[in-house]
Write an enzyme that holds these catalytic residues in place. Sequence first.
Site, PDB file in Angstrom:
ATOM      1  CB  SER A 195      27.840 106.519 -50.909  1.00  0.00           C
ATOM      2  OG  SER A 195      26.724 106.551 -50.248  1.00  0.00           O
ATOM      3  CG  ASP A 235      23.064 104.088 -51.469  1.00  0.00           C
ATOM      4  OD1 ASP A 235      22.800 102.683 -51.239  1.00  0.00           O
ATOM      5  OD2 ASP A 235      23.926 104.735 -50.847  1.00  0.00           O
ATOM      6  CG  ASP A 258      27.376 102.548 -51.365  1.00  0.00           C
ATOM      7  OD1 ASP A 258      26.126 103.201 -51.170  1.00  0.00           O
ATOM      8  OD2 ASP A 258      28.049 102.402 -50.347  1.00  0.00           O
ATOM      9  CG  ASP A 309      25.507 102.644 -47.979  1.00  0.00           C
ATOM     10  OD1 ASP A 309      25.003 103.241 -48.602  1.00  0.00           O
ATOM     11  OD2 ASP A 309      26.780 103.027 -47.515  1.00  0.00           O
TER      12      ASP A 309
END
Length: 565
Positions: free
Chosen positions: A142, A297, A299, A301
Amino acid sequence: MNYMERYEFWCNAGLPEAVKAELRAIRDDEEELKGRFGGDLQFGTAGMRGIMGAGSNRLNVYTVRRAAQGMAAWLSETDLPQKAAIGYDSRHNSQLFAEVCAVAFAEKGITTYLYDRLAPTPMLSYAVRELGCGCGIVISASHNAGAYNGVKCYGPDGCQMTDEPAAVVTEKISQIPYFVPEADTFENYKTSGLIHYIDQSLWERYYQTVLAEAVEPEMIGKAGLNIVYTPLCGTGNEPVREVLGRLGVNITVVEVQEKPDGDFKTCEYPNPETDAALNESYKVAQNAPCDVILGTDPDCDRVAIAVPDGKGGYRKLSGNELGCLLMDYILKARTARKDIPEGAIVVRSIVSSPLADRIAEHYGVTMKAVLTGFKYIGGEILELEKKGEEKKFLFGFEESCGYLKGTYARDKDAVVASMLVCEMAAALKCSGKTILDALKDVYSTYGYYLAHVQSVELTGADAMEKAAKMMADLRASIPESIGGAKVTCVKDYRSQVSKDVTTGEESVINLPKSNVLEFVLGAQGSVIARPSGTEPKVKFYYTAVGEDEASAKALLDKMVAQISK
Protein backbone atom coordinates in the site's frame (compact mmCIF):
# COMPACT_ATOMS: atom_id res chain seq x y z
CA MET A 1 13.54 -22.57 17.66
CA ASN A 2 15.08 -19.36 18.99
CA TYR A 3 16.34 -16.66 16.68
CA MET A 4 19.89 -18.05 16.39
CA GLU A 5 18.60 -21.54 15.61
CA ARG A 6 16.37 -20.11 12.90
CA TYR A 7 19.30 -18.15 11.54
CA GLU A 8 21.56 -21.23 11.39
CA PHE A 9 18.75 -23.21 9.78
CA TRP A 10 18.55 -20.64 6.98
CA CYS A 11 22.34 -20.50 6.63
CA ASN A 12 22.49 -24.27 6.12
CA ALA A 13 19.48 -24.59 3.81
CA GLY A 14 21.44 -24.54 0.54
CA LEU A 15 20.02 -21.18 -0.56
CA PRO A 16 21.40 -19.16 -3.51
CA GLU A 17 24.75 -17.44 -2.99
CA ALA A 18 23.20 -13.94 -2.91
CA VAL A 19 20.98 -14.96 0.02
CA LYS A 20 23.90 -16.63 1.81
CA ALA A 21 25.95 -13.44 1.44
CA GLU A 22 23.10 -11.37 2.91
CA LEU A 23 22.91 -13.76 5.87
CA ARG A 24 26.69 -13.75 6.43
CA ALA A 25 26.68 -9.95 6.52
CA ILE A 26 24.43 -9.86 9.62
CA ARG A 27 26.07 -12.71 11.61
CA ASP A 28 27.46 -10.34 14.26
CA ASP A 29 24.49 -7.94 14.40
CA GLU A 30 22.32 -9.23 17.23
CA GLU A 31 19.53 -6.66 16.77
CA GLU A 32 19.31 -7.46 13.07
CA LEU A 33 19.30 -11.18 13.79
CA LYS A 34 16.48 -10.78 16.31
CA GLY A 35 14.52 -8.60 13.91
CA ARG A 36 14.85 -11.04 11.03
CA PHE A 37 14.62 -14.34 12.92
CA GLY A 38 12.77 -13.56 16.15
CA GLY A 39 9.70 -15.31 14.73
CA ASP A 40 7.76 -15.93 11.54
CA LEU A 41 6.17 -13.08 9.63
CA GLN A 42 2.56 -13.14 10.80
CA PHE A 43 -0.37 -13.86 8.50
CA GLY A 44 -3.62 -12.08 9.40
CA THR A 45 -6.92 -11.08 7.83
CA ALA A 46 -5.10 -8.55 5.64
CA GLY A 47 -2.49 -11.15 4.65
CA MET A 48 1.00 -10.15 5.68
CA ARG A 49 3.27 -7.16 5.27
CA GLY A 50 6.90 -6.61 6.15
CA ILE A 51 10.36 -5.38 5.23
CA MET A 52 11.90 -7.24 2.32
CA GLY A 53 15.02 -9.30 2.94
CA ALA A 54 16.29 -12.71 4.00
CA GLY A 55 14.79 -14.12 7.18
CA SER A 56 11.71 -15.79 8.61
CA ASN A 57 10.35 -12.41 9.76
CA ARG A 58 10.96 -10.72 6.41
CA LEU A 59 9.17 -10.76 3.08
CA ASN A 60 11.04 -12.85 0.51
CA VAL A 61 10.31 -15.57 -2.03
CA TYR A 62 10.31 -18.20 0.73
CA THR A 63 7.88 -16.51 3.12
CA VAL A 64 5.68 -15.44 0.20
CA ARG A 65 5.67 -18.98 -1.20
CA ARG A 66 4.62 -20.45 2.18
CA ALA A 67 1.77 -17.91 2.43
CA ALA A 68 0.58 -18.74 -1.08
CA GLN A 69 0.88 -22.48 -0.42
CA GLY A 70 -1.26 -21.99 2.68
CA MET A 71 -3.85 -20.08 0.65
CA ALA A 72 -3.84 -22.80 -2.02
CA ALA A 73 -4.18 -25.57 0.59
CA TRP A 74 -7.17 -23.77 2.14
CA LEU A 75 -8.87 -23.12 -1.22
CA SER A 76 -8.38 -26.70 -2.45
CA GLU A 77 -10.32 -28.01 0.57
CA THR A 78 -13.34 -25.74 0.03
CA ASP A 79 -16.31 -25.87 -2.32
CA LEU A 80 -15.29 -22.49 -3.75
CA PRO A 81 -14.29 -22.18 -7.43
CA GLN A 82 -10.78 -23.54 -7.88
CA LYS A 83 -9.62 -20.32 -9.47
CA ALA A 84 -7.49 -17.46 -8.18
CA ALA A 85 -6.67 -13.93 -9.39
CA ILE A 86 -3.38 -12.15 -8.69
CA GLY A 87 -2.27 -8.55 -9.12
CA TYR A 88 0.81 -6.58 -8.13
CA ASP A 89 2.08 -3.02 -7.72
CA SER A 90 5.28 -1.12 -8.54
CA ARG A 91 7.42 -2.18 -5.58
CA HIS A 92 10.65 -4.11 -5.80
CA ASN A 93 9.99 -7.85 -6.27
CA SER A 94 6.22 -7.37 -6.69
CA GLN A 95 6.06 -9.12 -10.06
CA LEU A 96 8.41 -11.87 -8.84
CA PHE A 97 6.30 -12.46 -5.72
CA ALA A 98 3.13 -12.51 -7.85
CA GLU A 99 4.62 -15.22 -10.07
CA VAL A 100 5.73 -17.20 -7.00
CA CYS A 101 2.13 -17.11 -5.75
CA ALA A 102 0.81 -18.18 -9.16
CA VAL A 103 3.08 -21.24 -9.15
CA ALA A 104 1.95 -22.21 -5.63
CA PHE A 105 -1.69 -22.18 -6.79
CA ALA A 106 -0.90 -24.03 -10.02
CA GLU A 107 0.84 -26.79 -8.04
CA LYS A 108 -2.55 -27.50 -6.44
CA GLY A 109 -4.29 -27.57 -9.81
CA ILE A 110 -5.90 -24.15 -9.22
CA THR A 111 -6.39 -22.11 -12.38
CA THR A 112 -4.73 -18.74 -11.84
CA TYR A 113 -5.32 -15.42 -13.58
CA LEU A 114 -2.45 -12.95 -13.32
CA TYR A 115 -2.42 -9.31 -14.41
CA ASP A 116 0.25 -8.89 -17.08
CA ARG A 117 1.32 -5.47 -15.76
CA LEU A 118 0.85 -3.17 -12.78
CA ALA A 119 -2.77 -3.02 -11.66
CA PRO A 120 -4.44 -1.23 -8.72
CA THR A 121 -5.67 -3.17 -5.72
CA PRO A 122 -9.36 -2.41 -6.55
CA MET A 123 -8.83 -3.94 -9.99
CA LEU A 124 -7.80 -7.17 -8.26
CA SER A 125 -10.98 -7.05 -6.15
CA TYR A 126 -12.94 -6.50 -9.38
CA ALA A 127 -11.16 -9.40 -11.15
CA VAL A 128 -11.94 -11.87 -8.34
CA ARG A 129 -15.65 -11.23 -8.78
CA GLU A 130 -15.66 -10.82 -12.55
CA LEU A 131 -13.69 -14.02 -13.17
CA GLY A 132 -15.60 -16.05 -10.55
CA CYS A 133 -12.54 -16.85 -8.44
CA GLY A 134 -12.42 -18.50 -5.04
CA CYS A 135 -9.78 -16.07 -3.81
CA GLY A 136 -7.32 -13.41 -4.84
CA ILE A 137 -3.95 -11.95 -3.94
CA VAL A 138 -2.40 -8.57 -4.58
CA ILE A 139 1.29 -8.01 -3.93
CA SER A 140 1.51 -4.58 -2.34
CA ALA A 141 2.47 -2.76 0.83
CA SER A 142 0.00 0.00 0.00
CA HIS A 143 1.49 3.33 1.12
CA ASN A 144 4.42 2.02 3.20
CA ALA A 145 8.01 3.06 2.49
CA GLY A 146 9.94 1.32 -0.28
CA ALA A 147 11.61 -1.22 2.01
CA TYR A 148 8.23 -2.91 2.52
CA ASN A 149 6.06 -5.21 0.49
CA GLY A 150 3.05 -7.34 1.31
CA VAL A 151 0.62 -10.09 0.38
CA LYS A 152 -2.99 -8.88 0.61
CA CYS A 153 -5.54 -11.70 0.46
CA TYR A 154 -9.11 -11.62 -0.80
CA GLY A 155 -12.09 -13.93 -0.55
CA PRO A 156 -14.55 -14.92 -3.31
CA ASP A 157 -16.67 -11.80 -2.68
CA GLY A 158 -13.76 -9.50 -3.53
CA CYS A 159 -13.42 -8.37 0.11
CA GLN A 160 -10.21 -8.78 2.06
CA MET A 161 -10.19 -12.17 3.76
CA THR A 162 -12.21 -12.47 6.97
CA ASP A 163 -11.13 -13.94 10.30
CA GLU A 164 -12.38 -17.52 9.86
CA PRO A 165 -10.68 -18.43 6.56
CA ALA A 166 -7.59 -16.42 7.57
CA ALA A 167 -7.26 -18.58 10.69
CA VAL A 168 -7.42 -21.71 8.52
CA VAL A 169 -4.78 -20.32 6.15
CA THR A 170 -2.56 -19.46 9.13
CA GLU A 171 -2.83 -23.04 10.39
CA LYS A 172 -2.03 -24.40 6.92
CA ILE A 173 1.05 -22.17 6.67
CA SER A 174 2.34 -23.42 10.02
CA GLN A 175 2.31 -26.99 8.65
CA ILE A 176 4.32 -26.14 5.52
CA PRO A 177 8.11 -26.47 5.75
CA TYR A 178 10.36 -23.78 4.36
CA PHE A 179 12.22 -24.21 1.09
CA VAL A 180 9.97 -26.82 -0.59
CA PRO A 181 11.11 -26.74 -4.25
CA GLU A 182 8.58 -25.66 -6.90
CA ALA A 183 7.06 -28.62 -8.75
CA ASP A 184 7.44 -26.83 -12.09
CA THR A 185 8.28 -23.42 -13.51
CA PHE A 186 6.04 -20.42 -14.01
CA GLU A 187 6.52 -20.63 -17.80
CA ASN A 188 5.62 -24.32 -17.91
CA TYR A 189 2.44 -23.79 -15.89
CA LYS A 190 1.55 -20.96 -18.27
CA THR A 191 2.07 -23.27 -21.24
CA SER A 192 -0.07 -25.97 -19.63
CA GLY A 193 -2.97 -23.53 -19.15
CA LEU A 194 -3.00 -23.44 -15.36
CA ILE A 195 -1.69 -19.85 -15.36
CA HIS A 196 -3.26 -17.22 -17.64
CA TYR A 197 -2.56 -13.54 -18.13
CA ILE A 198 -5.67 -11.41 -17.64
CA ASP A 199 -6.95 -10.20 -20.99
CA GLN A 200 -7.18 -6.52 -21.90
CA SER A 201 -10.94 -6.93 -22.23
CA LEU A 202 -11.18 -7.11 -18.42
CA TRP A 203 -9.44 -3.74 -18.18
CA GLU A 204 -12.01 -2.29 -20.56
CA ARG A 205 -14.93 -3.78 -18.60
CA TYR A 206 -13.48 -2.24 -15.46
CA TYR A 207 -13.22 1.17 -17.15
CA GLN A 208 -16.80 1.01 -18.35
CA THR A 209 -17.98 -0.04 -14.89
CA VAL A 210 -16.18 2.88 -13.22
CA LEU A 211 -17.48 5.36 -15.79
CA ALA A 212 -21.02 4.13 -15.13
CA GLU A 213 -20.64 5.41 -11.54
CA ALA A 214 -20.33 9.01 -12.74
CA VAL A 215 -22.89 11.43 -11.29
CA GLU A 216 -22.58 14.48 -13.56
CA PRO A 217 -19.80 13.66 -16.04
CA GLU A 218 -20.92 16.35 -18.48
CA MET A 219 -19.75 19.01 -16.04
CA ILE A 220 -16.10 18.20 -16.67
CA GLY A 221 -16.21 19.25 -20.30
CA LYS A 222 -18.22 22.36 -19.50
CA ALA A 223 -15.79 23.47 -16.82
CA GLY A 224 -12.58 22.86 -18.73
CA LEU A 225 -11.16 21.26 -15.60
CA ASN A 226 -7.38 21.32 -15.09
CA ILE A 227 -5.66 18.98 -12.65
CA VAL A 228 -2.10 18.14 -11.64
CA TYR A 229 -1.86 14.40 -11.05
CA THR A 230 0.75 12.20 -9.38
CA PRO A 231 0.51 8.40 -9.25
CA LEU A 232 3.38 8.49 -6.70
CA CYS A 233 5.38 6.09 -8.89
CA GLY A 234 2.62 3.50 -8.59
CA THR A 235 -0.20 1.69 -10.35
CA GLY A 236 -2.62 4.60 -10.87
CA ASN A 237 -0.80 6.11 -13.82
CA GLU A 238 -2.56 4.05 -16.49
CA PRO A 239 -6.15 3.61 -15.18
CA VAL A 240 -6.61 7.06 -13.59
CA ARG A 241 -5.36 8.88 -16.70
CA GLU A 242 -7.44 6.62 -18.94
CA VAL A 243 -10.71 7.26 -17.10
CA LEU A 244 -10.15 10.98 -16.58
CA GLY A 245 -8.92 11.38 -20.14
CA ARG A 246 -12.10 9.84 -21.53
CA LEU A 247 -14.10 12.42 -19.58
CA GLY A 248 -12.10 15.34 -20.94
CA VAL A 249 -10.05 16.29 -17.86
CA ASN A 250 -6.94 18.31 -18.73
CA ILE A 251 -4.15 16.47 -16.93
CA THR A 252 -0.63 17.63 -16.11
CA VAL A 253 1.32 14.66 -14.77
CA VAL A 254 4.12 15.05 -12.23
CA GLU A 255 6.84 13.59 -14.43
CA VAL A 256 9.29 12.65 -11.67
CA GLN A 257 6.59 10.44 -10.14
CA GLU A 258 5.00 9.16 -13.35
CA LYS A 259 6.96 5.94 -13.85
CA PRO A 260 7.19 2.97 -11.46
CA ASP A 261 9.93 3.36 -8.86
CA GLY A 262 10.17 0.89 -6.01
CA ASP A 263 12.56 3.21 -4.16
CA PHE A 264 10.09 6.12 -4.24
CA LYS A 265 13.11 8.44 -4.50
CA THR A 266 11.01 11.61 -4.80
CA CYS A 267 8.62 10.60 -2.02
CA GLU A 268 10.17 8.47 0.70
CA TYR A 269 6.80 7.74 2.35
CA PRO A 270 4.22 7.55 -0.47
CA ASN A 271 1.17 7.98 1.76
CA PRO A 272 -1.40 10.47 0.42
CA GLU A 273 -2.56 11.08 3.98
CA THR A 274 0.62 13.14 4.49
CA ASP A 275 1.15 16.59 3.04
CA ALA A 276 4.73 15.67 2.05
CA ALA A 277 3.39 13.13 -0.46
CA LEU A 278 2.27 16.03 -2.65
CA ASN A 279 5.45 18.13 -2.41
CA GLU A 280 6.49 17.47 -6.02
CA SER A 281 2.92 18.20 -7.16
CA TYR A 282 3.00 21.62 -5.49
CA LYS A 283 6.11 22.49 -7.52
CA VAL A 284 4.47 21.45 -10.79
CA ALA A 285 1.21 23.25 -10.00
CA GLN A 286 3.06 26.58 -9.69
CA ASN A 287 3.70 26.46 -13.43
CA ALA A 288 0.62 24.69 -14.76
CA PRO A 289 -3.12 25.45 -14.91
CA CYS A 290 -4.51 23.78 -11.81
CA ASP A 291 -7.97 23.57 -10.26
CA VAL A 292 -7.08 20.45 -8.23
CA ILE A 293 -3.94 18.55 -7.29
CA LEU A 294 -4.70 14.84 -7.13
CA GLY A 295 -2.45 12.04 -5.86
CA THR A 296 -3.00 8.29 -5.63
CA ASP A 297 -0.92 5.92 -3.52
CA PRO A 298 1.25 3.14 -5.04
CA ASP A 299 -1.53 0.53 -5.23
CA CYS A 300 -4.12 3.17 -6.17
CA ASP A 301 -6.72 2.43 -3.53
CA ARG A 302 -6.32 5.79 -1.75
CA VAL A 303 -6.51 9.31 -3.14
CA ALA A 304 -5.78 12.73 -1.68
CA ILE A 305 -6.30 16.21 -3.06
CA ALA A 306 -5.06 19.75 -2.53
CA VAL A 307 -6.61 22.90 -3.97
CA PRO A 308 -5.46 26.51 -4.47
CA ASP A 309 -5.87 28.44 -1.22
CA GLY A 310 -6.29 31.85 -2.89
CA LYS A 311 -3.01 33.03 -1.36
CA GLY A 312 -0.60 31.55 -3.87
CA GLY A 313 -0.35 28.21 -2.08
CA TYR A 314 -2.38 25.04 -1.69
CA ARG A 315 -4.63 23.58 0.98
CA LYS A 316 -4.53 19.80 1.33
CA LEU A 317 -7.83 18.29 2.42
CA SER A 318 -7.94 15.54 5.02
CA GLY A 319 -9.45 12.17 4.23
CA ASN A 320 -12.44 13.07 6.38
CA GLU A 321 -12.98 16.38 4.62
CA LEU A 322 -12.84 14.84 1.16
CA GLY A 323 -15.09 11.94 2.21
CA CYS A 324 -17.72 14.32 3.59
CA LEU A 325 -17.55 16.55 0.50
CA LEU A 326 -17.93 13.61 -1.89
CA MET A 327 -20.83 12.25 0.12
CA ASP A 328 -22.53 15.63 0.15
CA TYR A 329 -21.96 16.03 -3.60
CA ILE A 330 -23.39 12.60 -4.44
CA LEU A 331 -26.41 12.89 -2.15
CA LYS A 332 -27.21 16.44 -3.26
CA ALA A 333 -27.07 15.49 -6.95
CA ARG A 334 -29.15 12.36 -6.47
CA THR A 335 -31.67 14.21 -4.31
CA ALA A 336 -32.08 16.75 -7.11
CA ARG A 337 -32.71 13.89 -9.55
CA LYS A 338 -35.04 12.20 -7.05
CA ASP A 339 -33.36 8.83 -7.57
CA ILE A 340 -32.25 7.95 -4.04
CA PRO A 341 -33.81 4.52 -3.34
CA GLU A 342 -35.86 3.95 -0.23
CA GLY A 343 -33.72 2.47 2.54
CA ALA A 344 -30.50 3.80 0.99
CA ILE A 345 -27.34 3.66 3.12
CA VAL A 346 -23.93 5.26 3.29
CA VAL A 347 -21.12 3.70 5.32
CA ARG A 348 -18.13 5.02 7.23
CA SER A 349 -15.60 3.46 9.57
CA ILE A 350 -16.01 4.20 13.29
CA VAL A 351 -12.80 6.27 13.24
CA SER A 352 -14.07 8.51 10.43
CA SER A 353 -15.75 11.84 11.08
CA PRO A 354 -19.29 11.84 12.56
CA LEU A 355 -19.81 14.96 10.46
CA ALA A 356 -20.78 12.45 7.78
CA ASP A 357 -23.69 11.34 9.99
CA ARG A 358 -25.07 14.87 9.98
CA ILE A 359 -24.86 15.03 6.19
CA ALA A 360 -26.58 11.66 5.76
CA GLU A 361 -29.34 12.68 8.17
CA HIS A 362 -29.92 15.89 6.19
CA TYR A 363 -30.61 13.90 3.02
CA GLY A 364 -32.68 11.24 4.78
CA VAL A 365 -30.14 8.48 4.24
CA THR A 366 -29.10 5.91 6.86
CA MET A 367 -25.49 6.02 8.05
CA LYS A 368 -23.87 2.76 9.11
CA ALA A 369 -20.65 2.90 11.13
CA VAL A 370 -18.42 -0.18 10.87
CA LEU A 371 -15.05 -1.30 12.21
CA THR A 372 -11.86 -0.01 10.61
CA GLY A 373 -10.96 -1.92 7.46
CA PHE A 374 -12.68 -1.56 4.12
CA LYS A 375 -13.72 -5.21 4.23
CA TYR A 376 -16.38 -4.17 6.73
CA ILE A 377 -17.77 -1.65 4.26
CA GLY A 378 -17.64 -4.42 1.67
CA GLY A 379 -19.53 -6.62 4.14
CA GLU A 380 -22.40 -4.12 4.23
CA ILE A 381 -22.55 -4.26 0.42
CA LEU A 382 -22.58 -8.06 0.56
CA GLU A 383 -25.52 -8.08 2.97
CA LEU A 384 -27.48 -5.85 0.59
CA GLU A 385 -26.45 -8.01 -2.37
CA LYS A 386 -27.83 -11.12 -0.67
CA LYS A 387 -31.22 -9.40 -0.60
CA GLY A 388 -30.92 -8.09 -4.16
CA GLU A 389 -30.69 -4.55 -2.78
CA GLU A 390 -27.10 -3.58 -3.62
CA LYS A 391 -28.29 -0.39 -5.34
CA LYS A 392 -29.16 0.94 -1.88
CA PHE A 393 -25.43 1.37 -1.22
CA LEU A 394 -24.60 4.93 -2.23
CA PHE A 395 -21.12 5.61 -0.86
CA GLY A 396 -18.56 4.38 1.66
CA PHE A 397 -15.38 5.92 3.04
CA GLU A 398 -12.57 5.72 5.58
CA GLU A 399 -10.72 8.71 6.98
CA SER A 400 -7.46 7.24 5.65
CA CYS A 401 -8.30 8.53 2.14
CA GLY A 402 -10.27 5.46 1.00
CA TYR A 403 -13.55 5.85 -0.94
CA LEU A 404 -15.95 3.72 -2.97
CA LYS A 405 -19.04 4.40 -5.01
CA GLY A 406 -20.59 1.34 -6.61
CA THR A 407 -20.54 -2.36 -5.78
CA TYR A 408 -18.26 -3.65 -8.55
CA ALA A 409 -15.30 -3.85 -6.10
CA ARG A 410 -15.23 -4.55 -2.39
CA ASP A 411 -12.24 -2.41 -1.56
CA LYS A 412 -11.57 1.31 -1.71
CA ASP A 413 -10.91 2.54 -5.24
CA ALA A 414 -8.89 5.64 -6.04
CA VAL A 415 -9.85 5.42 -9.72
CA VAL A 416 -13.57 5.98 -9.15
CA ALA A 417 -12.78 8.47 -6.37
CA SER A 418 -10.52 10.48 -8.70
CA MET A 419 -13.35 10.63 -11.21
CA LEU A 420 -15.79 11.83 -8.55
CA VAL A 421 -13.36 14.48 -7.33
CA CYS A 422 -13.04 15.85 -10.86
CA GLU A 423 -16.82 15.84 -11.36
CA MET A 424 -17.37 17.66 -8.07
CA ALA A 425 -14.67 20.23 -8.81
CA ALA A 426 -16.10 20.81 -12.30
CA ALA A 427 -19.66 21.22 -11.04
CA LEU A 428 -18.47 23.74 -8.44
CA LYS A 429 -16.38 25.59 -11.02
CA CYS A 430 -19.41 25.90 -13.30
CA SER A 431 -21.36 27.46 -10.44
CA GLY A 432 -18.56 29.90 -9.63
CA LYS A 433 -17.40 28.06 -6.51
CA THR A 434 -14.30 26.20 -5.40
CA ILE A 435 -13.83 23.06 -3.34
CA LEU A 436 -12.81 25.24 -0.38
CA ASP A 437 -16.07 27.18 -0.77
CA ALA A 438 -17.96 23.89 -0.62
CA LEU A 439 -16.04 22.84 2.49
CA LYS A 440 -16.89 26.12 4.23
CA ASP A 441 -20.54 25.58 3.33
CA VAL A 442 -20.49 22.10 4.88
CA TYR A 443 -18.91 23.35 8.10
CA SER A 444 -21.24 26.32 8.41
CA THR A 445 -24.28 24.07 7.80
CA TYR A 446 -23.42 21.13 10.03
CA GLY A 447 -20.85 22.46 12.51
CA TYR A 448 -17.09 22.53 12.71
CA TYR A 449 -15.88 18.95 13.10
CA LEU A 450 -12.11 19.01 13.19
CA ALA A 451 -10.27 15.71 13.09
CA HIS A 452 -6.70 14.68 13.80
CA VAL A 453 -4.89 11.34 13.73
CA GLN A 454 -1.89 10.71 15.99
CA SER A 455 0.30 7.64 15.48
CA VAL A 456 2.46 6.44 18.37
CA GLU A 457 5.13 4.28 16.72
CA LEU A 458 6.80 1.66 18.91
CA THR A 459 10.18 0.02 18.39
CA GLY A 460 12.10 -3.02 19.51
CA ALA A 461 11.50 -6.76 19.37
CA ASP A 462 8.66 -6.36 21.87
CA ALA A 463 6.97 -3.50 19.99
CA MET A 464 3.68 -5.33 19.58
CA GLU A 465 3.65 -6.14 23.32
CA LYS A 466 4.21 -2.44 24.05
CA ALA A 467 1.17 -1.60 21.92
CA ALA A 468 -0.93 -4.14 23.83
CA LYS A 469 0.22 -2.65 27.16
CA MET A 470 -0.69 0.85 26.03
CA MET A 471 -4.25 -0.30 25.30
CA ALA A 472 -4.43 -2.15 28.64
CA ASP A 473 -3.28 0.97 30.48
CA LEU A 474 -5.97 3.04 28.79
CA ARG A 475 -8.65 0.58 29.86
CA ALA A 476 -7.36 0.58 33.41
CA SER A 477 -7.35 4.36 33.77
CA ILE A 478 -10.39 5.98 32.12
CA PRO A 479 -10.03 9.80 32.15
CA GLU A 480 -12.86 11.90 33.57
CA SER A 481 -12.33 14.56 30.93
CA ILE A 482 -10.17 15.13 27.86
CA GLY A 483 -9.13 18.64 26.88
CA GLY A 484 -11.59 20.02 29.39
CA ALA A 485 -14.53 18.16 27.85
CA LYS A 486 -16.25 15.63 30.11
CA VAL A 487 -16.12 11.95 29.09
CA THR A 488 -19.80 10.98 28.88
CA CYS A 489 -19.53 7.49 27.41
CA VAL A 490 -16.88 4.80 27.04
CA LYS A 491 -17.18 2.30 24.20
CA ASP A 492 -15.01 -0.80 24.41
CA TYR A 493 -15.30 -2.63 21.11
CA ARG A 494 -13.30 -5.58 22.45
CA SER A 495 -15.88 -6.33 25.15
CA GLN A 496 -18.66 -4.98 22.88
CA VAL A 497 -19.94 -2.79 25.71
CA SER A 498 -20.92 0.87 25.62
CA LYS A 499 -21.14 2.44 29.08
CA ASP A 500 -22.85 5.73 29.96
CA VAL A 501 -20.45 7.25 32.50
CA THR A 502 -23.13 9.37 34.17
CA THR A 503 -25.78 6.69 34.71
CA GLY A 504 -23.63 3.57 34.59
CA GLU A 505 -26.06 2.09 32.05
CA GLU A 506 -24.50 -0.39 29.62
CA SER A 507 -25.57 -1.40 26.12
CA VAL A 508 -24.28 -3.87 23.56
CA ILE A 509 -22.15 -2.75 20.60
CA ASN A 510 -23.41 -4.78 17.65
CA LEU A 511 -20.12 -5.03 15.82
CA PRO A 512 -17.48 -7.79 15.75
CA LYS A 513 -14.98 -7.72 18.62
CA SER A 514 -12.05 -5.42 18.00
CA ASN A 515 -9.31 -3.98 20.18
CA VAL A 516 -10.64 -0.42 20.01
CA LEU A 517 -11.50 2.00 22.82
CA GLU A 518 -13.59 5.15 22.35
CA PHE A 519 -14.08 8.04 24.78
CA VAL A 520 -17.17 10.07 23.81
CA LEU A 521 -17.16 13.72 24.92
CA GLY A 522 -20.88 14.37 24.64
CA ALA A 523 -21.54 16.66 21.66
CA GLN A 524 -18.00 18.03 21.81
CA GLY A 525 -16.25 15.15 20.09
CA SER A 526 -14.41 11.93 20.86
CA VAL A 527 -11.05 10.17 21.10
CA ILE A 528 -10.62 6.66 19.69
CA ALA A 529 -7.57 4.46 20.33
CA ARG A 530 -6.69 1.38 18.30
CA PRO A 531 -3.49 -0.57 17.64
CA SER A 532 -2.53 -0.98 13.99
CA GLY A 533 -3.23 -4.41 12.55
CA THR A 534 -0.06 -4.44 10.43
CA GLU A 535 2.53 -2.28 12.23
CA PRO A 536 3.75 -1.77 15.82
CA LYS A 537 1.89 1.44 16.52
CA VAL A 538 -1.18 2.72 18.32
CA LYS A 539 -3.34 5.28 16.55
CA PHE A 540 -5.43 7.94 18.27
CA TYR A 541 -8.31 9.48 16.32
CA TYR A 542 -9.54 12.84 17.61
CA THR A 543 -12.75 14.68 16.76
CA ALA A 544 -13.38 18.15 18.19
CA VAL A 545 -16.66 19.96 17.56
CA GLY A 546 -17.08 23.70 17.98
CA GLU A 547 -19.31 26.60 17.00
CA ASP A 548 -16.58 27.84 14.70
CA GLU A 549 -13.15 26.78 13.50
CA ALA A 550 -11.30 28.64 16.26
CA SER A 551 -13.23 27.01 19.12
CA ALA A 552 -12.94 23.55 17.57
CA LYS A 553 -9.20 24.04 17.03
CA ALA A 554 -8.69 25.20 20.63
CA LEU A 555 -10.47 22.11 21.98
CA LEU A 556 -8.58 19.81 19.61
CA ASP A 557 -5.22 21.22 20.71
CA LYS A 558 -6.05 20.63 24.39
CA MET A 559 -7.26 17.09 23.68
CA VAL A 560 -4.08 16.17 21.80
CA ALA A 561 -1.87 17.74 24.46
CA GLN A 562 -3.52 15.76 27.26
CA ILE A 563 -3.43 12.39 25.49
CA SER A 564 0.15 12.98 24.34
CA LYS A 565 1.30 13.17 27.96
